[in-house]
Design an enzyme around this catalytic site. Structure first.
Site, PDB file in Angstrom:
ATOM      1  N   GLY A  71       0.784  -1.235   0.000  1.00  0.00           N
ATOM      2  CA  GLY A  71       0.000   0.000   0.000  1.00  0.00           C
ATOM      3  C   GLY A  71       0.810   1.276   0.000  1.00  0.00           C
ATOM      4  CD  GLN A  72       5.125   0.560   1.798  1.00  0.00           C
ATOM      5  OE1 GLN A  72       4.403  -0.286   1.265  1.00  0.00           O
ATOM      6  NE2 GLN A  72       5.859   0.341   2.849  1.00  0.00           N
ATOM      7  CB  THR A  73       3.004   6.896  -1.703  1.00  0.00           C
ATOM      8  OG1 THR A  73       2.898   6.993  -0.290  1.00  0.00           O
ATOM      9  CG2 THR A  73       2.153   7.940  -2.366  1.00  0.00           C
TER      10      THR A  73
END
Lengths: 183, 729
Positions: A71-73
């Site tokens: 889910g990291q940018t």
């Protein structure tokens, strides 16, 4: 020969075919924990997922190919690679993280606007209910503007991946919808 | 199982298979669909087909994102294939590689050690900085793994990581782990750790103290040596060869422990063992390594056993034996027979064997010399010119090494009567005979009958300037003529024809002509000398040494007649030939003591083939080249430009683009930036252009340095022979 008949039956009943389910959400929402809750029924210690996890599990006679994407940018742009042929999307929200609720909503609606996901069902987990100060399912639903969604079967379930609450209920609903719509 | 049963099974399997099959056409559309198919079997088939296309050399990189999706699988076969694919194409998609990181990290904790190895091995091979950022935990974990195979792989990975990113490797502190791996229980791990350390040391000698590590682990190395594979033995023996033993006791111990490996089947292990023994043997009491000692006998029999290997290995062995022989000339002298040339040896082995034979022969053993002479005579009757000419030279070398006048006369007789009779019509043989004969005469110039015999033969050649082809042989011929002018009937005429061709000759012959004319100037008309001086100093293409020499003599001759010393000077210049020459006792090429010591330490390496010891300069050069090569790790920062391009392409309606790099809010600016499209495209071109340019440069510089090192040794050795001839004048 018995083997062959049994595998033949499997094939006739279609269990050989896998349904693709994506677990998405912002970083730290609990996606990987939910995936392994489903797979082995235990809480595993996780680290931020750089990339993805994928597990195949059999649930109610269906073979599910569950993808948990990081889910990291920096990884979010690549979610797009995985949209094709997706039966359902599980969107996980950290109910305690009020500050980033807007970001979550933005990501969710951007994702749902993709053409490839028009026919996929949506299940939202309002996760981390075990934590104090967590928003309830209805509050999360409001924050995410879920009511705006038209032409899509969706549902929101309050859950706690750590305690194992709400996960099976949510998945039951999802499987029913998929069976109804796609099989 | 009867084939019919198999057929039925296959038929059943195929007929009930629901999963769609992939055809052999290898079209991207079909493969892509297959790679994301809901049927695991189809996906696997598609991967197989993709890899198949890849191995055929087709560029299947556009499938990267889809193949990557299949990396997380429990099927080890499929995983291997995907890893292989990722390794190949990761550099094209540095951004997407990050998606594989999680799988690498997870796989490095897999219960299956093979998968753990595969993960760490692949991860350390991908030249993308984003991957390397995450290598920390997996590498550390695998270095401490329970399974020795995993640990062994991990220590190699440290060296690979060091090559790719030195700084990161130092920061992670894995070098200490690597040093600790030397204390491992498993021989495999130890040997790979030392190999890895040696590799790192060769890239940058400052980060790790190799010598100290070896010193502290000598006993460990000796202990595990017997349990290793041949490769591991090689590396451990190489490391041991770096070690200087403290005293004779330790040296004796090391020698005793490694001696068993002299009987290993792998020649490389044998050579490495010889290297370790020779390194330590000097520490011992001299009589412990006399030619008759046990250890020398063992080395000698090990070297003999190398002669039963395939020709390529024999060649390497022969080159190494030549080095060893120079330090320990007696080591093989009972085994001369082994080095006799066999009819089916390839040329390079034959030539090298002759080198060994003339060096090996024991001149005090007249019987052995005679046997070798007969053998060489046989060789000179062969049909391969190169081989024949080498054997003729070898005869002269043998004669001079022996030094016995009767023996030399015998050789001269063979050359004059048998070889020239038979092969005298062939130019190169004549050349070699001429050189060989004059070399023999240089050794015993007082033997009248031999002088007569040789000179009469050479005298009978009517026009030597045409008969002889090589520079060296002409030079020798002129020297002989000048030395024994009375034995040549037409020496003046012959010399004159040589003078006429002066400008066409090479420098050695030019010098010979010049000196010859000076010595014989009393017999020639005065103008000949003057003309030659003018020619040698004016002619444009003349060698600078020839010109200077001519200048010098010219000055001597132009000293004022009134000076009393002039006559004496000229007399000395001209009559030098009448005094006895310094006797030559060997015309074999030898290494300088310094070079020899270095080469002995590098037995079994490429230096031992070129006879060119590895110097610090070469090492630095290769280090520089390597670091340049590894600098092209793909840095993802630069790729922001690429993202812009991709976005623009999307706008232009290219459907093939698989990724949206975009944040939505950029879309308005996209319209504006599409004007700049061309510019950015150019930038992109430049980016790639630079990279390819760099790679080309690298290749070229590499080739150059290779050829340089090839030429150097041969140039050194060939000149020495002629040099001492010229010194005689």
């Amino acid at each position: 020969m018995g083997n062959y008949f049994s595998s033949m039956f499997d094939r006739l009943w279609g269990t050989n075919k896998e349904l693709r389910i994506l677990i998405l959400g912002l970083d730290g929402a609990g996606k990987t924990t939910i995936l392994y809750r489903l797979q082995i029924g235990e809480v595993v210690t996780t680290k931020p997922t750089i990339g993805f996890n994928v597990e195949t599990l059999t649930y109610k006679n269906l073979k599910l190919n569950v993808w948990d994407l990081g889910g990291q940018t920096s990884i979010r742009p690549y979610w797009r690679c995985y949209y094709a042929d997706t039966a359902a999307v599980i969107f996980v929200v950290d109910s305690t993280d009020k500050d980033r609720m807007a970001t979550a909503a933005k990501e969710l609606h951007m994702m749902l606007s993709e053409e490839e996901l028009q026919d996929s069902a949506l299940l939202v987990f309002a996760n981390k209910q075990d934590q104090p100060g967590a928003l309830s399912a209805s509050e999360v639903s409001k924050e995410l503007n879920l009511v705006d969604l038209k032409d899509r079967s969706w549902s929101i379930v309050a859950s706690s991946a750590i305690k194992g609450e709400g996960i099976t209920e949510g998945l039951d609903w999802l499987i029913d919808v998929i069976k109804e719509e796609q099989l | 199982m009867p084939p019919l049963d198999k057929k039925i099974k296959k038929f059943l399997k195929n007929s009930i298979r629901v999963a769609p099959k992939i055809s052999d056409k290898g079209e991207f559309g079909e493969l892509r669909a297959g790679l994301v198919s809901p049927y695991p079997q189809t996906r696997k088939d598609a991967i197989k087909k993709t890899i198949q296309q890849m191995t055929l050399g087709k560029d299947v990189s556009p499938l990267f994102p889809d193949v990557l999706k299949n990396i997380a699988t429990i099927d080890i076969e499929q995983k291997k294939l995907v890893y292989l694919y990722v390794m190949n194409y990761a550099e094209i998609y540095p951004e997407l590689c990050i998606l594989a990181v999680n799988t690498f990290v997870t796989d490095s904790q897999d219960p299956n050690p093979l998968i753990r190895c595969m993960a760490i091995r692949t991860m350390s091979m991908i030249k993308v900085d984003k991957i390397l950022e995450y290598i920390d935990t997996p590498l550390r974990r695998t270095l401490q793994d329970d399974n020795p195979y995993v640990r062994k792989t991990a220590v190699i990975c440290v060296a690979k990581l060091f090559q790719l990113n030195k700084q990161l490797c130092v920061e992670l502190g894995v070098l200490e782990d690597l040093a600790n791996a030397l204390d491992d229980d498993n021989p495999m791990v130890i040997s790979n750790a030392i190999a890895s350390i040696i590799e790192i040391n060769s890239i940058d000698p400052t980060v790790i103290d190799l010598i100290r590590l070896i010193e502290t682990h000598v006993s460990k190395f000796l202990l595990v040596l017997n349990e290793c594979t041949e490769w591991a033995r090689m590396t451990i023996l190489t490391a041991l060869a770096e070690y200087n033993s403290r005293d004779s006791l330790e040296a004796k111990d090391i020698i005793d422990r490694v001696t068993a490996h002299l009987q290993h089947v792998n020649p490389s292990v044998v050579l490495a063992t010889v290297k370790v023994i020779l390194k330590n043997i000097t520490q011992l009491d001299p009589n412990q390594y006399s030619p008759d000692s046990k250890i020398m006998k063992k080395i000698s029999s090990a070297l003999v056993s190398l002669m039963s290997t395939p020709p390529e290995l024999q060649y390497v062995a022969l080159k190494n034996i030549r080095i060893i022989l120079e330090k320990y000339p007696e080591i093989l002298n009972k085994e001369l027979r082994i080095f006799y040339v066999k009819f089916n040896d390839p040329m390079y082995v034959k030539l090298e064997k002759i080198e060994i034979l003339v060096r090996l022969v024991d001149v005090s053993n007249i019987k052995q010399c005679t046997l070798l002479l007969n053998e060489l005579k046989e060789y000179s009757m062969e049909f391969e010119l190169e081989f024949v000419s080498r054997s003729i030279q070898a005869m002269a070398e043998l004669g001079i090494k022996n030094g016995n006048e009767i023996f030399i006369a015998k050789i001269a007789d063979i050359i004059c009567n048998e070889i020239l009779e038979r092969g005298g019509g062939i130019e190169t043989i004549r050349d070699d005979c001429c050189v060989a004969l004059s070399n023999l005469l240089r050794c015993c110039d007082m033997n009248e009958s031999m002088v007569k015999q040789i000179c009469s033969i050479l005298n009978s050649w009517s026009s030597p300037e045409d008969i002889l082809t090589s520079d060296l042989s002409k030079c020798h011929y002129i020297w002989l003529m000048t030395k024994y002018p009375n034995h040549f009937t037409t020496v003046i005429e012959k010399l004159k024809t040589f003078i006429d061709n002066f400008t066409q000759e090479e420098s050695m012959t030019q010098v010979a002509i010049l000196l010859s004319v000076i010595k014989l100037h009393t017999r020639l008309e005065g103008s000949v000398l003057q003309n030659l001086f003018e020619l040698a100093t004016s002619y444009e293409a003349v060698d600078i040494d020839v010109r200077d020499m001519a200048m010098m003599y010219w000055r001597c001759f132009s000293i004022d007649d009134s000076n009393v010393e002039k006559d004496q000077l000229i007399n000395e210049l001209c009559n030098n030939g009448l005094n006895p020459l310094p006797r030559i006792d060997n015309i074999l090429e030898m290494f300088s003591p310094d070079t020899l010591e270095k080469l002995l330490n590098q037995l079994g390496t490429i230096s031992s083939i070129y006879f060119e010891p590895l110097t610090e300069d070469i090492l630095n050069e290769s280090r520089k080249r390597r670091s340049q090569m590894n600098q092209n790790i793909i840095k993802s920062q630069k790729l922001n430009d690429l993202q812009d391009i991709a976005r623009n392409e999307l706008l232009d309606g290219h459907e093939d683009v698989l990724l949206d790099f975009g944040d939505e809010d950029d879309s308005s600016s996209n319209m504006a930036s599409s004007n700049n499209n061309n510019n950015t495209l150019k930038e992109l071109d430049d980016l790639f252009g630079n990279i390819t340019q760099d790679v080309k440069n690298l290749n070229i510089s590499q080739q150059q340095s290779n050829t340089d090192s090839n030429q150097a040794p041969s140039a050194n050795t060939t000149t020495s022979n002629t040099q001492d001839l010229l010194d005689l004048f």
